[in-house]
Design a protein around this motif. Sequence first.
Motif, PDB file in Angstrom:
ATOM      1  N   THR A 242     -44.000 -15.621  31.308  1.00  0.00           N
ATOM      2  CA  THR A 242     -43.160 -16.356  32.232  1.00  0.00           C
ATOM      3  C   THR A 242     -44.154 -17.234  33.220  1.00  0.00           C
ATOM      4  N   LEU A 243     -43.275 -18.267  34.185  1.00  0.00           N
ATOM      5  CA  LEU A 243     -44.293 -18.862  35.015  1.00  0.00           C
ATOM      6  C   LEU A 243     -44.507 -17.786  36.242  1.00  0.00           C
ATOM      7  N   ARG A 244     -44.102 -16.990  36.432  1.00  0.00           N
ATOM      8  CA  ARG A 244     -44.544 -15.927  37.188  1.00  0.00           C
ATOM      9  C   ARG A 244     -45.909 -15.219  36.878  1.00  0.00           C
ATOM     10  N   THR A 245     -45.847 -14.983  35.829  1.00  0.00           N
ATOM     11  CA  THR A 245     -47.008 -14.220  35.253  1.00  0.00           C
ATOM     12  C   THR A 245     -48.109 -15.092  35.048  1.00  0.00           C
ATOM     13  N   VAL A 246     -47.690 -16.285  34.703  1.00  0.00           N
ATOM     14  CA  VAL A 246     -48.876 -17.303  34.511  1.00  0.00           C
ATOM     15  C   VAL A 246     -49.587 -17.405  35.918  1.00  0.00           C
ATOM     16  N   LEU A 247     -48.677 -17.959  36.977  1.00  0.00           N
ATOM     17  CA  LEU A 247     -49.190 -18.053  38.200  1.00  0.00           C
ATOM     18  C   LEU A 247     -50.111 -16.750  38.839  1.00  0.00           C
ATOM     19  N   MET A 248     -49.572 -15.770  38.580  1.00  0.00           N
ATOM     20  CA  MET A 248     -50.207 -14.617  38.972  1.00  0.00           C
ATOM     21  C   MET A 248     -51.525 -14.202  38.266  1.00  0.00           C
ATOM     22  N   SER A 249     -51.502 -14.765  36.882  1.00  0.00           N
ATOM     23  CA  SER A 249     -52.953 -14.972  36.129  1.00  0.00           C
ATOM     24  C   SER A 249     -53.791 -15.926  36.703  1.00  0.00           C
ATOM     25  N   LEU A 250     -53.289 -16.938  37.056  1.00  0.00           N
ATOM     26  CA  LEU A 250     -54.379 -17.958  37.791  1.00  0.00           C
ATOM     27  C   LEU A 250     -54.638 -17.415  39.057  1.00  0.00           C
ATOM     28  N   GLN A 251     -54.112 -16.483  39.821  1.00  0.00           N
ATOM     29  CA  GLN A 251     -54.712 -16.034  40.854  1.00  0.00           C
ATOM     30  C   GLN A 251     -55.644 -14.833  40.809  1.00  0.00           C
ATOM     31  N   VAL A 252     -55.385 -13.968  39.660  1.00  0.00           N
ATOM     32  CA  VAL A 252     -56.605 -13.131  39.057  1.00  0.00           C
ATOM     33  C   VAL A 252     -57.794 -13.838  38.692  1.00  0.00           C
ATOM     34  N   LEU A 253     -57.482 -14.889  38.024  1.00  0.00           N
ATOM     35  CA  LEU A 253     -58.791 -15.915  37.634  1.00  0.00           C
ATOM     36  C   LEU A 253     -59.600 -16.135  38.827  1.00  0.00           C
ATOM     37  N   LEU A 254     -59.079 -16.558  39.884  1.00  0.00           N
ATOM     38  CA  LEU A 254     -59.736 -16.408  41.295  1.00  0.00           C
ATOM     39  C   LEU A 254     -60.526 -15.662  41.414  1.00  0.00           C
TER      40      LEU A 254
ATOM     41  N   SER B 187     -32.456 -23.599  30.470  1.00  0.00           N
ATOM     42  CA  SER B 187     -31.882 -22.213  30.940  1.00  0.00           C
ATOM     43  C   SER B 187     -32.992 -21.018  31.186  1.00  0.00           C
ATOM     44  N   ARG B 188     -33.942 -21.127  30.441  1.00  0.00           N
ATOM     45  CA  ARG B 188     -35.252 -20.331  30.563  1.00  0.00           C
ATOM     46  C   ARG B 188     -35.972 -20.814  31.655  1.00  0.00           C
ATOM     47  N   VAL B 189     -36.172 -21.999  31.941  1.00  0.00           N
ATOM     48  CA  VAL B 189     -37.007 -22.257  33.229  1.00  0.00           C
ATOM     49  C   VAL B 189     -36.283 -22.127  34.482  1.00  0.00           C
ATOM     50  N   LYS B 190     -34.900 -22.456  34.323  1.00  0.00           N
ATOM     51  CA  LYS B 190     -34.270 -22.101  35.598  1.00  0.00           C
ATOM     52  C   LYS B 190     -34.210 -20.593  35.980  1.00  0.00           C
ATOM     53  N   ARG B 191     -34.053 -19.763  35.152  1.00  0.00           N
ATOM     54  CA  ARG B 191     -34.096 -18.445  35.048  1.00  0.00           C
ATOM     55  C   ARG B 191     -35.499 -17.921  35.603  1.00  0.00           C
ATOM     56  N   GLU B 192     -36.469 -18.289  35.211  1.00  0.00           N
ATOM     57  CA  GLU B 192     -37.745 -18.348  35.631  1.00  0.00           C
ATOM     58  C   GLU B 192     -37.942 -18.697  37.070  1.00  0.00           C
ATOM     59  N   PHE B 193     -37.592 -19.816  37.391  1.00  0.00           N
ATOM     60  CA  PHE B 193     -37.880 -20.344  38.523  1.00  0.00           C
ATOM     61  C   PHE B 193     -37.082 -19.639  39.477  1.00  0.00           C
ATOM     62  N   ALA B 194     -35.876 -19.198  39.302  1.00  0.00           N
ATOM     63  CA  ALA B 194     -35.425 -18.217  40.292  1.00  0.00           C
ATOM     64  C   ALA B 194     -36.070 -16.749  40.537  1.00  0.00           C
TER      65      ALA B 194
END
Length: 202
Positions: free
Chosen positions: A106-118, A7-14
């Motif tokens: 969340t998955l969104r914050t982690v993906l944005m953190s990866l972009q910041v790492l670049l 349920s958590r991943v479904k919510r974060e995916f959305a």
Amino acid sequence: MANISISRVKREFAEVVKSEEAKRCGICIKMLNENNFTKLLGEITGPPDTPYEGGKFLVDIEIPDSYPFNPPKMKFITRIWHPNISSVTGAICLDILKDNWAAALTLRTVLMSLQVLLSAAEPDDPQDAVVAKQYNENIHLFMKTARHWSEAYAKARPIKTQDFHEKVRKLSETGFSDDSCRTALSKSGWDEQRGMETLLDS
């Protein structure tokens, strides 16, 4: 996979799919198989004013049963030249994917953190020691090498690394693959003789 994780991943995916901020930053997430929320594919656009600008970088995302109490497992599928990402395996050195993970992330914050790492490499805490050494000792060469890899692997618009493409082509005429030649030359400061020695030693 536990119900709380699903349920958590479904919510974060959305959340990522609907997020205007994610779209604006060039971040998206996809399912690899319908109704399977344990294996996802992230995509990050290389940020402006970096050697990764305009490139499309794919990230493998594996959700453990213990999510969100433990971090997702992530690695770059698209090859990249960066001190905190392995140029060989795509493994990532980022504190929030290890000891500094918190269930509120969340998955969104982690993906944005990866972009910041670049945008903001941390060469003093490297995942790839060879890349970090080049970053610390010759930032200009690092920037050009990282750009070249972005052009070769992430479909970034070609800018000024045609001479590197030519060196890869020349070395590959000896029978080694383009990938092997590119890696050897990158590790050898783009010296063709040292690059060949690296290939023969591997």
